[in-house]
Structure formats: C-alpha cells, structure tokens
Design a protein around this motif. Sequence first.
Motif, PDB file in Angstrom:
ATOM      1  N   PRO A  22      -4.677   5.370  -1.463  1.00  0.00           N
ATOM      2  CA  PRO A  22      -5.436   3.830  -1.803  1.00  0.00           C
ATOM      3  C   PRO A  22      -4.334   2.888  -2.414  1.00  0.00           C
ATOM      4  N   MET A  23      -3.755   3.550  -3.460  1.00  0.00           N
ATOM      5  CA  MET A  23      -2.885   2.788  -4.467  1.00  0.00           C
ATOM      6  C   MET A  23      -1.537   2.382  -3.778  1.00  0.00           C
ATOM      7  N   GLY A  26      -2.255  -0.102  -1.057  1.00  0.00           N
ATOM      8  CA  GLY A  26      -2.423  -1.619  -1.743  1.00  0.00           C
ATOM      9  C   GLY A  26      -1.139  -2.091  -2.023  1.00  0.00           C
ATOM     10  N   GLU A  27      -0.274  -1.479  -2.381  1.00  0.00           N
ATOM     11  CA  GLU A  27       1.281  -1.658  -2.957  1.00  0.00           C
ATOM     12  C   GLU A  27       1.818  -2.231  -1.865  1.00  0.00           C
ATOM     13  N   ARG A  29       0.680  -3.336   1.183  1.00  0.00           N
ATOM     14  CA  ARG A  29      -0.193  -4.989   1.432  1.00  0.00           C
ATOM     15  C   ARG A  29       0.353  -5.816   0.656  1.00  0.00           C
ATOM     16  N   ARG A  30       0.473  -5.614  -0.707  1.00  0.00           N
ATOM     17  CA  ARG A  30       0.837  -6.480  -1.683  1.00  0.00           C
ATOM     18  C   ARG A  30       2.235  -7.184  -1.707  1.00  0.00           C
ATOM     19  N   ARG A  33       2.516  -9.184   1.747  1.00  0.00           N
ATOM     20  CA  ARG A  33       1.618 -10.301   1.466  1.00  0.00           C
ATOM     21  C   ARG A  33       2.551 -11.470   0.860  1.00  0.00           C
ATOM     22  N   ARG A  42      -6.009 -15.619   1.962  1.00  0.00           N
ATOM     23  CA  ARG A  42      -6.567 -14.089   2.037  1.00  0.00           C
ATOM     24  C   ARG A  42      -7.935 -14.278   3.137  1.00  0.00           C
TER      25      ARG A  42
END
Length: 183
Positions: A22-23, A26-27, A29-30, A33, A42
């Motif tokens: 998950p981390m 998330g990184e 995706r960040r 983005r 968002r």
Amino acid sequence: MKAQRCVNPLRDSCFRLCMFMPMIIGEIRRYLRDNSALRVSRSLRDTAYKALQAKEAFVREHQREPDIVELAKLMDMPKEEVVLALDAILDPVSLFEPVFHDGTDTVCVMDQVGDNKNTDDQWLASIALREAIDSLNEREKRIIRLRFFEGRTQMEVADEIHISQAQVSRLEKGALEHIRKRI
C-alpha cells in the motif's frame, strides 16, 4: 525507498512485500499525480474513475456502451459533471501531433482544428469597425456605444445625454452612415 527506510532490520525479521505494497502504490500514485501535465482535482478524478467503473458494469450487464445520459443516470449525477470528469482524465494532445502521414505530407491536429469565430476576415472587420467608430465625434461615439454595446433604447440614450429621441435617431443614423462609408 520510503518503504525500505521504514523497515527496522533489528525489529523486523523479514521484509514482507505485501506489508509495504500500500505504501509503494501510494507513492507511485502521488508521483503520477504530482508530475502529470495538467492538475486535475482529486474529486474530479474520483468522479471520472467512478464513471469508468459504472460504464464497465453497464457494458457487462447490457452488452453495449452506455451513452452519457444513461451513465449520468446510473451515477445519479448531472450529465455535465460526468462529461467534465471524463474529459479531465484524458491525456492532453499536442497540436503538432501527427494524425495522418502518407509519406510526403503530414497532417497534424493543428491542421484539423478550426476557429470560425476568429478568422482573418473577422479580425480585419473588427479593426475596420474600431477605426470607423474612433473617427466619430465624442457625442456620436457615446450614442453608438450606448445603443449597440450597452443595448439601450433611443429613449434611454436621449434621457442620459439630455436631447430628444428624434435627435438621437438622427445622430445615430448619421453615425452609422459614416461608419458604413469608412468600412
């Protein structure tokens, strides 16, 4: 890297990839983005992804693509919001992107995009009109501005500049004739 920094080799006996997935996701995706060509909120992206999921569900159920009205109804949202959200997640296209190449000539997106409002003729007519209006005296300019750019009636113009409606009509007619001759 961030996930690896969080691991304490003395405390954690083994590095479990599933624990840090998950981390890592998330990184990623960040990064995507924050480093995209255009910033999209968002909430707008979330709406677009919900629309794509609803579209897939509709296709599975009905064996056909939904139109925007059906998709909006399915999502219980106005169709304008659905269209805006779906447009927001499209990748931007360069005006110089080739759309056709036959070996000699290349046709780019820019060649296919038209602007009927801002043609050369429109620009020239606009300049000629501006110059013709500038050649009027101040009183005639004011009457033309009030009548045609502010949408006032002859009576309203007459009241504002303290002359009769007949005088406004006469001055307006003369100013328009002068403008026609100049153009």
